[in-house]
Design a protein around this motif. Sequence first.
Motif: not given
Length: 396
Positions: A162-177
């Motif tokens: 998870f990456y919490n942006a200053e603009t209240d947006e949340v970025f999710l990176e999902a690694q699927i193997q």
Amino acid sequence: MRLTKPTLFTNIPVTCEEKDLPGDLFNQLMRDDPSTVNGAEILMLGEMLTLPQNFGNIFLGETFSSYISVHNDSNQVVKDILVKADLQTSSQRLNLSASNAAVAELKPDCCIDDVIHHEVKEIGTHILVCAVSYTTQGGEKMYFRKFFKFQVLKPLDVKTKFYNAETDEVFLEAQIQNITTSPMFMEKVSLEPSIMYNVAELNSVNQAGECVTTFGSRAYLQPMDTRQYLYCLKPKKEFAEKAGIIKGVTVIGKLDIVWKTNLGERGRLQTSQLQRMAPGYGDVRLSLEAIPDTVNLEEPFHITCKITNCSSERTMDLVLEMCNTSSIHWCGISGRQLGKLHPSSSLCLALTLLSSVQGLQSVSGLRLTDTFLKRTYEYDDIAQVCVVSSAVKVES
């Protein structure tokens, strides 16, 4: 007997060079073999389908199907036959029988057939328990059971960041193997957000008006290969205005993954609710609403800041101080009163700056003081701007 899709027939090619003793004999035998591909006889994979010769692997998220047959091997008619199929897992026992009604009679050399299906939702040891009860011609009640044990394996390894942006947006990176031994066709990987968020998938690009996936035209995931999916979650409008609420939200949503293996066998997994670490904004949060990417050297430029009182019950009386750095200089009056800021409310502030040094410069030096508690909040490295010579034309 487990019901699975057939597989493509594979053979071991045996060939040699023409100068060897067999000459062209082995090559001619492969060309005459009906299981080989015409013109590609040395390939192991043929065009014929073969029925499964063993149980094979069963993975979490797939559907387990089995054919159950009860055959009367005797020369007598039996009555009141009841066939029951249960699946025992480490946590529960499931009844998979299509019908729990007894069959009135079963004549010699006749069968009672049943096909059961179950979507596997647990990893580990599973035991299929088949129980049969019946009554003989002499009125004796008989009963026997058979057990079939199999292991359910994990098909995918899923890791999230998870990456919490200053603009209240949340970025999710999902690694699927893919941790199976065969390729997978990734039919769908989507994020079902929680009630407070809207989600945007960032796994495609716009080319000539069409959305093209970033993974290319072939959506196959080879064994042990990993693919990264990216999603952006934005708080809904009714929640975005309440800073205190959205700040403490930890539940983001859950991933829904659908894939197909050889010859179209389908599997589906849904993760549990994904949770992030709530960002620690403190009592006062400062975020940037607008800032130029590139500015001219020694020319004023403007930014817009948003100041939010993250406290749920305390009103603040704020004073703004602007401290110059070696490269960034603030234009305006430092130490001015911003007035009272009520709980969970915000105010926007337009500020003017000037840079005396070229290059990528960091915007720093803002100080907010709460006069009620005599507490000062320091904000450095708020953002970066690229400063170029005024002779260079800045494209907007």
